[in-house]
Write a protein that holds these residues in place. Structure first.
Motif, short mmCIF file in Angstrom:
data_model
loop_
_atom_site.label_atom_id
_atom_site.label_comp_id
_atom_site.label_asym_id
_atom_site.label_seq_id
_atom_site.Cartn_x
_atom_site.Cartn_y
_atom_site.Cartn_z
N UNK A 161 0.83 -1.00 0.06
CA UNK A 161 -0.09 0.22 -0.03
C UNK A 161 0.84 1.33 0.00
N UNK A 162 0.61 2.42 -0.63
CA UNK A 162 1.02 3.37 -0.80
C UNK A 162 2.30 3.58 -1.88
N UNK A 163 2.83 2.19 -2.23
CA UNK A 163 3.81 2.24 -3.24
C UNK A 163 3.51 2.85 -4.44
N UNK A 164 4.48 3.74 -5.24
CA UNK A 164 4.10 4.40 -6.47
C UNK A 164 3.88 3.01 -7.52
N UNK A 165 2.98 3.02 -8.24
CA UNK A 165 3.09 2.31 -9.53
C UNK A 165 3.64 2.76 -10.72
N UNK A 172 -1.43 -4.59 -7.47
CA UNK A 172 -0.31 -3.76 -7.20
C UNK A 172 0.83 -4.53 -7.45
N UNK A 173 1.36 -5.91 -7.13
CA UNK A 173 2.57 -6.51 -7.60
C UNK A 173 2.51 -6.66 -8.90
N UNK A 174 1.48 -7.01 -9.74
CA UNK A 174 1.57 -7.02 -11.30
C UNK A 174 2.22 -5.94 -11.88
N UNK A 175 1.70 -4.77 -11.06
CA UNK A 175 2.41 -3.46 -11.72
C UNK A 175 4.08 -3.56 -11.63
N UNK A 176 4.48 -3.98 -10.51
CA UNK A 176 5.69 -4.18 -10.47
C UNK A 176 6.81 -5.19 -11.00
N UNK A 177 6.03 -6.28 -11.48
CA UNK A 177 6.74 -7.54 -11.89
C UNK A 177 6.85 -7.44 -13.45
N UNK A 178 7.96 -7.40 -13.95
CA UNK A 178 8.14 -7.49 -15.33
C UNK A 178 7.14 -8.27 -16.18
#
Lengths: 303, 61
Positions: free
Chosen positions: A7-11, A81-87
């Motif tokens: 939560x709160x991490x920029x995407x 949220x994690x999908x946006x971080x993972x390549x």
């Protein structure tokens, strides 16, 4: 229900200003995963003793496909949220901003409920109950509970992907016996080496997203040892359907050869310092399951 | 799935509002048609299943 891990991490993904098209909603259903799920459901349907009217068999497969796809859509909603971080997952419709998360959730829930109801009304309620349980297990136990908390996430969560042959079998017979349980075990014990092979060459992705996959938490050496252990365990499990009358001689020969090759793959991964062998093992693991199920289906159709 | 958009620091060209509106309408029409055919297919499926099940429950079957 909220995403708690980041939560709160920029995407860091550029959002698409336009709404998604039909292709984006199809992508939510994870069609590539769905294809193997449908194939394993077909295997259960074909090898089960007895017969199901062809129309009802098609409906059963459709329900398995839609149910699995719906669970995938809910998974994409929860993991946005994690999908946006993972390549690997950054290009999915929700992180790209092409599909609204609430719409994706509604889409998944409606399809999930519809698939279970249709399975119950058209085929039987035992198959419908297992389909509903598998969907709930994938969403609540794997996605929401285990995935972000334990490196054993895909070991326990892998059960969700092991249900389709059982659903197919139950669609024909209306019950669950040793045969579908063996097919369940086959996919259950196949999942860890399959997924960890992927996690080995994608560990950076999982690490950035904070998903405690085994290579991230325990290291590559420990993961490779576990992969070998699971492939060794898989050999007797893979040939067991033959001894219980589910598969014939061709299955016994095929399962033995394919499982030995799977063990060779795991040994190569242990000896390999790069991730080349892990990539090959990941590709082989898909072929392995596909061929085992294809032999089962082929034998039954020829007999 | 292809990783199509990589965040970039370079400024992107301003979107054309006319093209955007046309594309938006095209996508919405596609979704409407997909929903229509899905519902039509669902109704047809229920109809066929009902006939099959009635046939299976018929005497002598």
């Amino acid at each position: 229900m909220t995403d708690t891990a980041f939560e709160g991490q920029p995407v860091s993904v550029q959002a698409d200003s336009l709404p998604g098209g039909v292709a984006d909603y199809i992508a939510l259903l994870k069609p590539r995963v769905m294809s193997l799920v449908v194939f394993s459901g077909l295997a259960g349907l074909v090898v089960a003793p007895g017969a199901l009217h062809p129309v009802l068999a098609v409906v059963a497969l459709l329900c398995i496909a839609v149910g699995a796809g719906a669970a995938g859509a809910i998974n994409m909603w929860y993991d946005r949220d994690i999908d946006a971080i993972m390549e690997r997952t950054r290009g999915r419709p929700i992180p790209q901003g092409r599909v609204n998360p609430d719409e994706a959730l509604a889409f998944g829930v409606v399809l999930s409920v519809a698939s279970v109801l249709l399975m119950g009304l058209a085929v039987n309620w035992v198959a419908a109950a297992i389909l509903g349980f598998a969907n709930a297990f994938y969403v609540f136990v794997y996605t929401m509970w285990l995935k972000r908390r334990t490196p054993q996430n895909i070991v326990i969560g892998g059960a969700a992907g092991a249900f389709p042959p059982m659903i197919g079998w139950a669609a024909v017979t209306g019950d669950v016996t040793i045969g579908p349980l063996l097919l369940f075990c086959l996919i259950f014990f196949w999942t860890p080496p399959h997924f960890w092979a992927l996690a080995l060459f994608r560990s950076g992705d999982y690490s950035r997203a904070g998903v405690p996959m085994l290579p991230v938490v325990a290291g590559e050496a420990a993961t490779k040892r576990q992969m070998l252990a699971y492939t060794l365990l898989l050999l007797p499990i893979a040939i067991a359907p033959h001894w219980f009358g589910v598969g014939g001689i061709a299955y016994l020969v095929g399962a033995t050869g394919l499982s030995l090759l799977f063990i060779v793959c795991a040994v190569r991964v242990m000896l390999d310092k790069t991730h080349r062998a892990a990539k090959q093992m990941f590709a082989y693991s898909i072929l392995y399951l596909f061929l085992l199920l294809a032999i089962l289906i082929g034998e039954k159709l020829v007999a | 799935m292809a990783n199509t958009t990589v965040p970039s620091s370079a400024p992107s060209p301003a979107p054309d509002p006319v093209l955007d509106a046309a594309e938006r309408a095209r996508r919405q029409r596609g979704k409407n048609l997909a929903l229509f055919f899905s519902l039509l297919g669902f109704v047809a499926l229920i109809y066929v299943v009902a006939i099959v099940r009635m046939g299976l429950n018929a005497p002598g079957h």
